[in-house]
Design an enzyme around this catalytic site. Structure first.
Site, PDB file in Angstrom:
ATOM      1  N   CYS A 149       0.798  -1.242   0.000  1.00 41.84           N
ATOM      2  CA  CYS A 149       0.000   0.000   0.000  1.00 41.84           C
ATOM      3  C   CYS A 149       0.824   1.284   0.000  1.00 41.84           C
ATOM      4  O   CYS A 149       0.375   2.312  -0.490  1.00 41.84           O
ATOM      5  CB  CYS A 149      -0.949  -0.003   1.186  1.00 41.84           C
ATOM      6  SG  CYS A 149      -0.165  -0.448   2.733  1.00 41.84           S
ATOM      7  N   HIS A 157      -0.647   7.214   3.578  1.00 43.91           N
ATOM      8  CA  HIS A 157       0.787   6.932   3.727  1.00 43.91           C
ATOM      9  C   HIS A 157       1.579   8.039   3.017  1.00 43.91           C
ATOM     10  O   HIS A 157       1.339   8.331   1.842  1.00 43.91           O
ATOM     11  CB  HIS A 157       1.143   5.589   3.093  1.00 43.91           C
ATOM     12  CG  HIS A 157       0.629   4.385   3.836  1.00 43.91           C
ATOM     13  ND1 HIS A 157       0.071   4.436   5.093  1.00 43.91           N
ATOM     14  CD2 HIS A 157       0.628   3.069   3.481  1.00 43.91           C
ATOM     15  CE1 HIS A 157      -0.256   3.196   5.478  1.00 43.91           C
ATOM     16  NE2 HIS A 157       0.063   2.365   4.516  1.00 43.91           N
TER      17      HIS A 157
HETATM   18  N1  LIG Z   1      -4.984  -1.977   5.377  1.00 41.63           N
HETATM   19  C1  LIG Z   1      -4.296  -1.529   4.326  1.00 41.63           C
HETATM   20  O1  LIG Z   1      -4.024  -0.316   4.186  1.00 41.63           O
HETATM   21  C2  LIG Z   1      -3.845  -2.473   3.263  1.00 41.63           C
HETATM   22  C3  LIG Z   1      -3.341  -1.937   2.096  1.00 41.63           C
HETATM   23  C4  LIG Z   1      -2.915  -2.768   1.070  1.00 41.63           C
HETATM   24  C5  LIG Z   1      -2.980  -4.125   1.217  1.00 41.63           C
HETATM   25  N2  LIG Z   1      -3.456  -4.660   2.377  1.00 41.63           N
HETATM   26  C6  LIG Z   1      -3.530  -6.114   2.451  1.00 41.63           C
HETATM   27  O2  LIG Z   1      -4.928  -6.442   2.328  1.00 41.63           O
HETATM   28  C7  LIG Z   1      -5.212  -7.596   3.116  1.00 41.63           C
HETATM   29  C8  LIG Z   1      -6.319  -7.258   4.117  1.00 41.63           C
HETATM   30  O3  LIG Z   1      -5.860  -6.225   4.981  1.00 41.63           O
HETATM   31  P1  LIG Z   1      -6.801  -5.611   6.120  1.00 41.63           P
HETATM   32  O4  LIG Z   1      -6.077  -4.429   6.599  1.00 41.63           O
HETATM   33  O5  LIG Z   1      -8.190  -5.462   5.604  1.00 41.63           O
HETATM   34  O6  LIG Z   1      -6.761  -6.800   7.218  1.00 41.63           O
HETATM   35  P2  LIG Z   1      -7.863  -7.161   8.336  1.00 41.63           P
HETATM   36  O7  LIG Z   1      -8.657  -5.975   8.722  1.00 41.63           O
HETATM   37  O8  LIG Z   1      -7.111  -7.899   9.385  1.00 41.63           O
HETATM   38  O9  LIG Z   1      -8.857  -8.201   7.566  1.00 41.63           O
HETATM   39  C9  LIG Z   1      -8.417  -9.476   7.153  1.00 41.63           C
HETATM   40  C10 LIG Z   1      -9.548 -10.273   6.482  1.00 41.63           C
HETATM   41  O10 LIG Z   1      -9.070 -11.590   6.185  1.00 41.63           O
HETATM   42  C11 LIG Z   1      -9.821 -12.565   6.958  1.00 41.63           C
HETATM   43  N3  LIG Z   1      -8.849 -13.537   7.530  1.00 41.63           N
HETATM   44  C12 LIG Z   1      -7.807 -13.244   8.325  1.00 41.63           C
HETATM   45  N4  LIG Z   1      -7.148 -14.390   8.653  1.00 41.63           N
HETATM   46  C13 LIG Z   1      -7.805 -15.391   8.068  1.00 41.63           C
HETATM   47  C14 LIG Z   1      -7.610 -16.806   8.026  1.00 41.63           C
HETATM   48  N5  LIG Z   1      -6.599 -17.409   8.653  1.00 41.63           N
HETATM   49  N6  LIG Z   1      -8.462 -17.537   7.299  1.00 41.63           N
HETATM   50  C15 LIG Z   1      -9.473 -16.944   6.649  1.00 41.63           C
HETATM   51  N7  LIG Z   1      -9.718 -15.616   6.646  1.00 41.63           N
HETATM   52  C16 LIG Z   1      -8.880 -14.844   7.344  1.00 41.63           C
HETATM   53  C17 LIG Z   1     -10.529 -11.797   8.059  1.00 41.63           C
HETATM   54  O11 LIG Z   1     -11.739 -12.470   8.404  1.00 41.63           O
HETATM   55  P3  LIG Z   1     -12.406 -12.246   9.882  1.00 41.63           P
HETATM   56  O12 LIG Z   1     -12.894 -10.835   9.929  1.00 41.63           O
HETATM   57  O13 LIG Z   1     -13.517 -13.241   9.875  1.00 41.63           O
HETATM   58  O14 LIG Z   1     -11.315 -12.541  10.862  1.00 41.63           O
HETATM   59  C18 LIG Z   1     -10.794 -10.446   7.366  1.00 41.63           C
HETATM   60  O15 LIG Z   1     -11.935 -10.534   6.551  1.00 41.63           O
HETATM   61  C19 LIG Z   1      -3.900  -7.999   3.794  1.00 41.63           C
HETATM   62  O16 LIG Z   1      -3.274  -9.004   3.004  1.00 41.63           O
HETATM   63  C20 LIG Z   1      -3.095  -6.720   3.782  1.00 41.63           C
HETATM   64  O17 LIG Z   1      -1.706  -6.946   3.798  1.00 41.63           O
HETATM   65  C21 LIG Z   1      -3.907  -3.872   3.403  1.00 41.63           C
END
Ligand SMILES: NC(=O)c1ccc[n+]([C@@H]2O[C@H](COP(=O)([O-])OP(=O)(O)OC[C@H]3O[C@@H](n4cnc5c(N)ncnc54)[C@H](OP(=O)(O)O)[C@@H]3O)[C@@H](O)[C@H]2O)c1
Length: 359
Positions: free
Chosen positions: A155, A249
């Site tokens: 990101c 960011h």
């Molecule tokens: N936040 C950012 O700015 C950003 C930017 C670019 C890329 N990303 C990437 O985008 C992805 C999501 O980020 P986020 O910030 O949205 O994370 P998050 O809020 O922690 O959400 C993660 C999601 O994945 C699910 N999940 C987590 N562990 C799991 C498992 N072991 N098995 C099945 N489902 C699982 C969760 O389900 P539950 O809710 O049911 O636990 C939730 O829906 C990540 O790979 C991150 O690196 C994030």
């Protein structure tokens, strides 16, 4: 045009909720399938996001009663939608993204797991739209017919890779030193404890500097035969810090180039830059991808992160660097341009390029 049915894997997380918000009135796509971890599956979206819903009440109302499926309900996903956006954690992406692609569902991913695979495009729609030409090779390598995986970079990279692109195209990037100040939402939900981050800066984000030093080489890489080769001759040093900002960011960048640009030439290129998404008039493309601000105290996350619907990069303070050639400051919204918005823009591009089917 009839809207295309899409799914969201990881719909309950920070990025998944951004997808729901941005797709709630998208002109081309309609959300018909949601999946998340076992902790959420079997619940409605309202139940699964209780006390952690982060978007508008209107969007929650629209999707509140949609059921959250298990991630291995791939046959249901196939019946419900044409392709999926993945906002899964990297571990879950490793477990599930390939199974969706193998089952014939293209996966537009935000996770890091497949980013460096040699047959997976690492796509910023304005920068390397030609990298999608590797998709038929990926399908052949993996014996997939309709499915494929396209990844989006880390990101924080969008803020400086989009401005660096026109400069690299004209002057050829050699050395890059980048220091990022990254928002709290980048750590997902619930993220860091308030006692750790209030009145503080944390000078370490696990795996972030490693990603920041290699992903740009793939983004500027080229397709050679059956793989994407990394760009040669660029060295990168990255420092990544977590700061007490909610979204956005910020990156401070110093760069040197083979041909030496003047400040005026560089700003002129930046101001005139338009990419393929702007030429194709894609629905999520900001009209002006890089907004250059002359004020000495810009960009700032609070003032500038939502420019262009959170999809434009704001840049400022471009000036000579006494060590390298040029330095500047750039900002992008991490969960919009850097995550869900960037993923949706990639899908719009893939549709226009003919890699996604219209229905
Ligand atoms: N936040 C950012 O700015 C950003 C930017 C670019 C890329 N990303 C990437 O985008 C992805 C999501 O980020 P986020 O910030 O949205 O994370 P998050 O809020 O922690 O959400 C993660 C999601 O994945 C699910 N999940 C987590 N562990 C799991 C498992 N072991 N098995 C099945 N489902 C699982 C969760 O389900 P539950 O809710 O049911 O636990 C939730 O829906 C990540 O790979 C991150 O690196 C994030």
């Amino acid at each position: 045009m009839k809207k295309i049915a899409v799914g969201i894997l990881g719909a309950t997380g920070v990025v998944g909720q951004d997808y729901l918000q941005l797709l709630s009135d998208h002109p081309w796509f309609t959300v018909t399938f949601l999946a998340a971890s076992d902790a959420s599956s079997g619940k409605s979206l309202r139940e699964a996001t209780l006390n952690r819903w982060n978007q508008s009440e209107k969007t929650l109302q629209q999707f509140a009663e949609m059921p959250i499926s298990q991630l291995d309900a791939i046959e249901s996903a196939k019946r419900a939608c044409s392709f999926v956006f993945s906002a899964l954690s990297s571990e879950a992406a490793q477990l599930y993204e390939e199974s969706y692609a193998a089952a014939g569902l293209p996966v537009i991913s935000n996770a890091s797991y497949h980013r460096m695979a040699k047959d997976v495009p690492l796509l910023i729609a304005e920068v390397n739209p030609e990298q999608t030409a590797i998709i038929p090779v990926q399908q052949k390598n993996r014996n997939w017919t309709r499915g494929f995986i396209v990844a989006k970079p880390n990101c924080s990279l969008q803020s400086y890779m989009i401005p660096l692109f026109p400069l690299h195209a004209h002057f050829t990037l050699k050395h890059l030193i980048v220091t990022t100040m990254q928002a709290l939402s980048g750590a997902g939900y619930p993220g860091l404890s308030s006692l750790d981050i209030l009145d503080n800066v944390i000078p370490y984000i696990p795996q972030e500097e490693e990603k920041s030093e290699v992903e740009p080489l793939k983004i500027f890489g080229t397709i050679e035969g059956h793989e994407i080769s990394l760009a040669n001759g660029i060295t990168i040093s990255a420092h990544c810090n977590r700061v007490p900002v909610r979204d956005g960011h910020l990156a401070c960048v110093s760069a040197s180039f083979e041909k030496k640009p003047t400040r005026e030439e560089a700003i002129d290129l930046i101001r005139r830059f338009r990419g393929v998404p702007q030429q194709l008039n894609l629905p999520s493309a900001p009209k002006i991808p890089i907004v250059y601000q002359e004020e000495n105290n810009r960009p700032q996350p609070r003032l500038d992160r939502n420019r262009g619907g959170g999809m434009a990069v704001t840049m400022g303070r471009l000036r000579p660097c006494p060590v390298l050639d040029l330095r500047f400051v750039a900002l992008s919204h991490n969960t919009l341009r850097g995550a869900a918005g960037g993923g949706i823009l990639n899908a719009e591009l893939l549709l226009r390029q003919g890699y996604l089917e219209e229905s």
